[in-house]
Enzyme design. Structure first.
Site, PDB file in Angstrom:
ATOM      1  CG  ASP A 136      -7.087 -29.116 -29.970  1.00 13.68           C
ATOM      2  OD1 ASP A 136      -6.287 -28.310 -30.466  1.00 13.68           O
ATOM      3  OD2 ASP A 136      -8.185 -29.377 -30.467  1.00 13.68           O
ATOM      4  CE  LYS A 179     -19.318 -27.540 -26.174  1.00 11.37           C
ATOM      5  NZ  LYS A 179     -18.484 -27.701 -27.372  1.00 11.37           N
ATOM      6  CG  HIS A 210     -14.002 -30.919 -22.678  1.00 10.38           C
ATOM      7  ND1 HIS A 210     -13.946 -30.481 -23.978  1.00 10.38           N
ATOM      8  CD2 HIS A 210     -14.877 -31.951 -22.685  1.00 10.38           C
ATOM      9  CE1 HIS A 210     -14.761 -31.196 -24.733  1.00 10.38           C
ATOM     10  NE2 HIS A 210     -15.343 -32.107 -23.951  1.00 10.38           N
ATOM     11  CD  GLU A 265     -10.415 -30.440 -25.314  1.00 13.78           C
ATOM     12  OE1 GLU A 265     -11.612 -30.462 -25.036  1.00 13.78           O
ATOM     13  OE2 GLU A 265      -9.967 -29.907 -26.348  1.00 13.78           O
ATOM     14  CB  ALA A 292     -20.072 -37.287 -27.986  1.00 14.01           C
ATOM     15  CG  HIS A 296     -17.689 -35.816 -34.640  1.00 12.70           C
ATOM     16  ND1 HIS A 296     -17.187 -34.547 -34.508  1.00 12.70           N
ATOM     17  CD2 HIS A 296     -16.913 -36.441 -35.554  1.00 12.70           C
ATOM     18  CE1 HIS A 296     -16.140 -34.414 -35.303  1.00 12.70           C
ATOM     19  NE2 HIS A 296     -15.954 -35.547 -35.946  1.00 12.70           N
TER      20      HIS A 296
END
Length: 135
Positions: free
Chosen positions: A7, A47, A55, A74, A86, A90
């Site tokens: 990335d 996940k 991705h 990525e 997300a 995060h």
């Protein structure tokens, strides 16, 4: 560094619908100058924390003044609801100075389920409206 980092550059594409995520991925990977290295489909296989996104690890040409370098990038492709979830997850999980309390993690899991339900419902409504236009 290029051999181990996937990335060096990253792109996030936010779509309205789950199906759009796959359409965008298909359009990108059909380009002749994009080489797909790996696909991680967290939409089909989320996940454990509820994270969903598609991705792609790809090599793309970057044009320098005297040559062309292949750079690994990525690309994250997700819906608006997935992106909202997300972003908050995060902030809570990765920027929280202590262990995240179990009840907060459980609530995040429920929020991921609600975001997915919203995505599925909105896509179904979108498809139904489009079907009304078809004679």
């Amino acid at each position: 560094m290029r051999a181990t980092m996937h990335d060096i550059a990253g792109i996030r594409v936010v779509c309205s619908f789950i199906a759009d995520s796959y359409r965008v991925a298909d359009m990108l990977t059909r380009q002749g100058d994009v080489s797909v290295i790996e696909v991680k489909d967290y939409i089909k296989s989320p996940k454990p924390n509820g994270y969903k996104s598609l991705h792609l690890i790809v090599d793309v040409p970057v044009f320098m003044s005297d040559n062309v370098e292949q750079v690994r990038v990525e690309i994250q492709i997700r819906t608006i609801a997935m992106d909202f979830w997300a972003s908050l997850e995060h902030k809570i999980y990765y920027k929280y100075a202590r262990d995240v309390p179990a009840e907060l993690l459980a609530e995040l899991g429920r929020a991921a389920d609600v975001a997915n339900e919203l995505d599925v419902t909105m896509e179904r409504l979108h498809d139904e409206v489009r079907a009304l236009d078809t004679p």
